[in-house]
Design a protein around this motif. Structure first.
Motif, PDB file in Angstrom:
ATOM      1  N   PRO A 143       5.139  -8.316   7.641  1.00 37.25           N
ATOM      2  CA  PRO A 143       4.232  -7.298   8.191  1.00 37.25           C
ATOM      3  C   PRO A 143       4.223  -7.243   9.721  1.00 37.25           C
ATOM      4  N   HIS A 144       4.295  -8.419  10.387  1.00 38.59           N
ATOM      5  CA  HIS A 144       4.184  -8.400  11.850  1.00 38.59           C
ATOM      6  C   HIS A 144       5.413  -7.791  12.521  1.00 38.59           C
ATOM      7  N   GLN A 145       6.458  -7.541  11.735  1.00 33.90           N
ATOM      8  CA  GLN A 145       7.651  -6.916  12.300  1.00 33.90           C
ATOM      9  C   GLN A 145       7.595  -5.388  12.208  1.00 33.90           C
ATOM     10  N   LEU A 146       6.469  -4.869  11.715  1.00 37.27           N
ATOM     11  CA  LEU A 146       6.346  -3.424  11.544  1.00 37.27           C
ATOM     12  C   LEU A 146       5.384  -2.854  12.575  1.00 37.27           C
ATOM     13  N   SER A 147       5.517  -1.547  12.832  1.00 35.74           N
ATOM     14  CA  SER A 147       4.582  -0.878  13.731  1.00 35.74           C
ATOM     15  C   SER A 147       3.262  -0.631  12.989  1.00 35.74           C
ATOM     16  N   GLY A 148       2.240  -0.242  13.733  1.00 39.26           N
ATOM     17  CA  GLY A 148       0.927   0.013  13.133  1.00 39.26           C
ATOM     18  C   GLY A 148       0.992   1.054  12.024  1.00 39.26           C
ATOM     19  N   GLY A 149       1.736   2.127  12.266  1.00 38.48           N
ATOM     20  CA  GLY A 149       1.843   3.197  11.282  1.00 38.48           C
ATOM     21  C   GLY A 149       2.567   2.738  10.026  1.00 38.48           C
ATOM     22  N   GLN A 150       3.593   1.882  10.220  1.00 38.40           N
ATOM     23  CA  GLN A 150       4.337   1.364   9.062  1.00 38.40           C
ATOM     24  C   GLN A 150       3.465   0.412   8.252  1.00 38.40           C
ATOM     25  N   GLN A 151       2.700  -0.428   8.951  1.00 39.44           N
ATOM     26  CA  GLN A 151       1.795  -1.351   8.256  1.00 39.44           C
ATOM     27  C   GLN A 151       0.796  -0.567   7.408  1.00 39.44           C
ATOM     28  N   GLN A 152       0.313   0.529   7.968  1.00 39.10           N
ATOM     29  CA  GLN A 152      -0.649   1.350   7.253  1.00 39.10           C
ATOM     30  C   GLN A 152      -0.040   1.861   5.957  1.00 39.10           C
ATOM     31  N   ARG A 153       1.242   2.245   6.015  1.00 37.77           N
ATOM     32  CA  ARG A 153       1.906   2.756   4.816  1.00 37.77           C
ATOM     33  C   ARG A 153       2.145   1.653   3.789  1.00 37.77           C
ATOM     34  N   VAL A 154       2.445   0.444   4.270  1.00 36.34           N
ATOM     35  CA  VAL A 154       2.606  -0.682   3.335  1.00 36.34           C
ATOM     36  C   VAL A 154       1.270  -0.954   2.633  1.00 36.34           C
ATOM     37  N   ALA A 155       0.182  -0.922   3.436  1.00 40.56           N
ATOM     38  CA  ALA A 155      -1.137  -1.157   2.861  1.00 40.56           C
ATOM     39  C   ALA A 155      -1.441  -0.124   1.784  1.00 40.56           C
ATOM     40  N   LEU A 156      -1.069   1.122   2.045  1.00 42.67           N
ATOM     41  CA  LEU A 156      -1.291   2.181   1.059  1.00 42.67           C
ATOM     42  C   LEU A 156      -0.455   1.908  -0.197  1.00 42.67           C
ATOM     43  N   ALA A 157       0.821   1.568   0.019  1.00 39.25           N
ATOM     44  CA  ALA A 157       1.711   1.304  -1.119  1.00 39.25           C
ATOM     45  C   ALA A 157       1.165   0.162  -1.972  1.00 39.25           C
ATOM     46  N   ARG A 158       0.661  -0.898  -1.297  1.00 36.35           N
ATOM     47  CA  ARG A 158       0.138  -2.049  -2.029  1.00 36.35           C
ATOM     48  C   ARG A 158      -1.083  -1.653  -2.854  1.00 36.35           C
ATOM     49  N   SER A 159      -1.915  -0.756  -2.279  1.00 30.58           N
ATOM     50  CA  SER A 159      -3.157  -0.431  -2.978  1.00 30.58           C
ATOM     51  C   SER A 159      -2.958   0.569  -4.115  1.00 30.58           C
ATOM     52  N   ILE A 160      -1.848   1.300  -4.117  1.00 31.74           N
ATOM     53  CA  ILE A 160      -1.647   2.226  -5.237  1.00 31.74           C
ATOM     54  C   ILE A 160      -0.589   1.733  -6.217  1.00 31.74           C
ATOM     55  N   ALA A 161       0.056   0.587  -5.910  1.00 33.63           N
ATOM     56  CA  ALA A 161       1.134   0.080  -6.766  1.00 33.63           C
ATOM     57  C   ALA A 161       0.636  -0.200  -8.184  1.00 33.63           C
ATOM     58  N   LYS A 162      -0.617  -0.652  -8.309  1.00 32.65           N
ATOM     59  CA  LYS A 162      -1.143  -1.001  -9.636  1.00 32.65           C
ATOM     60  C   LYS A 162      -1.692   0.213 -10.372  1.00 32.65           C
ATOM     61  N   GLN A 163      -1.503   1.386  -9.775  1.00 33.46           N
ATOM     62  CA  GLN A 163      -2.022   2.634 -10.338  1.00 33.46           C
ATOM     63  C   GLN A 163      -3.490   2.493 -10.703  1.00 33.46           C
ATOM     64  N   PRO A 164      -4.324   2.215  -9.711  1.00 33.07           N
ATOM     65  CA  PRO A 164      -5.741   2.002  -9.987  1.00 33.07           C
ATOM     66  C   PRO A 164      -6.413   3.297 -10.447  1.00 33.07           C
ATOM     67  N   LYS A 165      -7.535   3.135 -11.162  1.00 42.25           N
ATOM     68  CA  LYS A 165      -8.297   4.322 -11.566  1.00 42.25           C
ATOM     69  C   LYS A 165      -8.988   4.916 -10.347  1.00 42.25           C
ATOM     70  N   LEU A 166      -9.342   4.010  -9.405  1.00 41.26           N
ATOM     71  CA  LEU A 166     -10.052   4.457  -8.216  1.00 41.26           C
ATOM     72  C   LEU A 166      -9.442   3.769  -7.003  1.00 41.26           C
ATOM     73  N   LEU A 167      -9.171   4.558  -5.976  1.00 39.35           N
ATOM     74  CA  LEU A 167      -8.620   3.998  -4.737  1.00 39.35           C
ATOM     75  C   LEU A 167      -9.690   4.068  -3.654  1.00 39.35           C
TER      76      LEU A 167
END
Lengths: 371, 302
Positions: A143-167
């Protein structure tokens, strides 16, 4: 609408919050008797200043805090007591909270591994998630090798990877600089809509709430001031606090002089105003009349109508390209904000500091505020 | 006042100002008090022992200096099994001490870091408290507790739990007890410093992604506290290898530890080159793995 709320089984909203309160130390009410339904597919924004209770409410949805009172239902199931790690809800944290010792791929796979998913399926899902947020090349990075915008996208990917009912999104763009924020807002909404996940987001930035949300709640002191679509709340704020919080606004104080069925006359210090009526108002009542700066027009000539205009002097002006913003000082000392579109502004091209002008507006530009 | 400062400033040589001084002092300290003594020890280890003093390394034959290096101490070290066994046993004791300290210290530091703020200061005080008493006194105190007619055996006998005193003093048990007791704070303090800085959001994020708290501990907390674990283990392991006082007072005559061999070589056998060679080899034994570890660490991060 009423039918829907009376038959919960037939039309159960995805998320139902019933009279939820969070009380600290026995008397500090961080969240006070909040009731809310969020339908499947909605992007719902909780908007408010710091300390208004929006984050506490979000943390109760995630399961990091337990409500002192009230229940929370997800898809009809009571999840009030369910620990965070058992809820089909995922959250994108304020400053992402990406695990620093794991690679981007391992961060995204973290939740999937906990579900005991097969290795090949995990790899596939991670691949798909990386592609969705356009980071396919970055899976092996830390993560520390990514820019702020890229980190934000990783965070989004991590939070929707499990296909939650609610994000849940906690100040999703708060850590980005302003320029990046605008483009990311749209990107974020596109991804959320592509995945089709229901979403509750918390923000203190009204622009962010307005652009992203399909519906929003303005919060203050632990409770909702107003719930509605961004357009409704902007056009028809129900109180001074909401009008003030969402965008810029001019509020005239006055007394109700005439109360008709379709309009009221309000006598203010600077003008007589004819505003659309409001059920709650009565003769002689002290009210506020809210007018958005962009709904006013400026002219050197005195308008012919008897109502809805004021006279003043230009004390400040700023050119923004698409529009020009004026500050007009009225006789009472009140300073009015007026925003004029540049195209419509040709008549006023020579307006300058110290010029006497008239600001005028139509009846429908006003909202009567009784509280 | 200002003029005094001015004149002081004027009189200071240019090379002795601010930045250089701040950086230079620790270096000077290190050179004079750490590197130089090691070099002296290295020199002695390569010299020959004469009856009362160590022979000079450089002798002059006319204008030509002759450097005489005597590696006999090292050869002796390599071929005498006793030294090898002592090294191994020292490392073994130090290793067990480190593992036990980590096992005891980690939970301690973990719960300390999670205790309410006003408790943390008190707990920290309690850990530091033994340092107010001399290390030597504390080890002697253990002696009186562990001895056959000491407090522990008397109490057990009085309770009728045992019929004859348990032999505790001068056993590997008493040695390990003393080592763990003495070095535990050096494990807890860096671990506490590390764990108290652990960002709670990582734990929340793990829970949010469906991770049970027990699993979160192994998957998130432990890896993120690696720096604290490494620091604590080094602070315990390195001095434990060369420990002299604890094996001397609690370990009995049969415990082989390199610190005691050193003492014997220096003060009983009066063989300084041998003692110095033992020291240099010990230094290498500790430094090599550390250097390799540090190198791997920095490569992994780059």
């Amino acid at each position: 609408m009423e039918n829907a709320s009376k038959s919960p089984l037939a039309n159960e909203p995805l998320l139902r919050i019933e009279g939820v309160s969070k009380i600290y130390d026995g008397h500090i009410k961080a969240v006070d008797q909040v009731t809310l339904n969020v339908a499947s597919g909605e992007i719902f924004a909780l908007l408010g200043g710091s300390g208004c209770g929006k984050s506490t409410l979000l943390r109760m949805l995630a399961g990091f805090e337990t409500p002192s009172q009230g229940r929370i239902y997800l898809g009809g199931t009571d999840i009030t007591e369910l620990p965070a790690y058992q809820r089909p809800i995922n959250m994108m944290f304020q400053s992402y909270a990406l695990f620093p010792h794991l690679s981007v791929s391992d961060n995204i796979a973290f939740g999937l591994r906990r579900d005991g998913m097969a290795k090949e399926s995990i790899a596939e899902r991670v691949e798909a998630m990386l592609k969705l947020v356009q980071l396919s090349q970055y899976g092996k990075r830390k993560p520390h090798q990514l820019s702020g915008g890229q980190q934000q996208r990783v965070a989004l990917a991590r939070s929707i990877a499990k296909q939650p009912k609610l994000l849940l999104l906690d100040e999703p763009l708060g850590a980005l600089d302003k320029k990046l924020r605008v483009s990311t807002q749209i990107e974020l909404v596109n991804i959320i809509e592509e995945v089709g996940v229901t979403c509750v987001l918390v923000t203190h930035d009204q622009e962010e709430a307005m652009t992203m949300a399909t519906r929003m709640a303005v919060m203050s002191a632990g409770s909702f001031l107003q719930v509605g679509s961004p357009k409704d709340i902007y056009q028809q704020p129900n109180s001074r606090q909401v009008a003030d919080f969402i965008g810029s606004v001019n509020i005239f104080d006055g007394l109700v002089k005439e109360n008709h069925t379709d309009y009221v006359l309000v006598q203010c210090a600077d003008a007589l105003l004819r505003a659309p009526s409001n059920q709650a108002c009565h003769l002689g009542m002290a009210v506020g009349v809210a007018i958005r700066p962009e709904k006013m027009a400026l002219s050197r000539k005195k308008p012919t109508a008897k109502v809805n205009h004021v006279a003043g002097v230009v004390v400040e002006m700023a050119y923004f390209g698409a529009h020009t913003s004026y500050h007009v000082k009225l006789a009472s000392g009140k300073v009015l904000q007026v925003q004029v579109q540049s195209q419509a502004d040709e008549d006023n091209a020579d307006l300058s500091w110290g010029d006497a002008v008239y600001a005028s507006w139509g009846d429908s530009a006003m909202v009567l505020l009784t509280q | 006042m200002a003029s005094l400062m001015q004149s002081l400033k004027g009189s200071t040589p240019a090379w002795l100002t601010g930045r250089r001084l701040v950086i230079g002092l620790p270096y000077a300290w290190f050179l004079i008090l750490a590197l130089l003594p090691v070099l002296i020890v290295l020199k002695i280890s390569l010299s020959e022992m004469q009856t009362t003093a160590v022979s000079g390394m450089v002798s002059w034959q006319g204008a030509w200096p002759q450097i005489k290096i005597d590696v006999s101490s090292y050869l002796f070290l390599a071929f005498d099994e006793l030294y090898l066994l002592t090294y191994l046993s020292s490392i073994q004791y130090a290793f067990y001490t480190t593992v036990i300290c980590l096992g005891l210290g980690y939970p301690f530091a973990y719960f300390m870091a999670r205790a309410p703020k006003h408790w943390q200061a008190l707990l920290l005080m309690l850990i530091m408290l033994p340092f107010w008493t001399s290390f030597l006194l504390r080890i002697y105190a253990w002696k009186t507790l562990l001895v056959n007619n000491g407090l522990i055996n008397s109490a057990l006998l009085a309770l009728g739990w045992i019929d004859s005193p348990i032999e505790m003093l001068n056993t590997p048990f008493s040695l390990m007890l003393g080592m763990v007791y003495s070095y535990l704070p050096f494990m807890i303090l860096p671990l506490y410093a590390n764990l108290s800085k652990l960002d709670g959001r990582y734990l929340e994020a793990a829970a949010d992604l469906g991770c049970h708290p027990f699993k979160t501990f192994w998957l998130i907390t432990v890896p993120l506290s690696k720096a604290g674990i490494v620091a604590g283990c080094m602070l315990v392991f390195i001095p434990a290898v060369g420990e002299y006082v604890i094996p001397e007072l609690l370990g009995g005559p049969n415990t082989l530890m390199i610190g005691r061999v050193l003492w014997d070589e220096f003060f009983s056998n009066n063989d300084w080159p041998m003692a110095s060679a033992v020291t240099i080899v010990m230094l290498l034994l500790i430094m090599l793995p550390l250097t390799i570890y540090n190198k791997l660490q920095s490569e992994g991060r780059a």
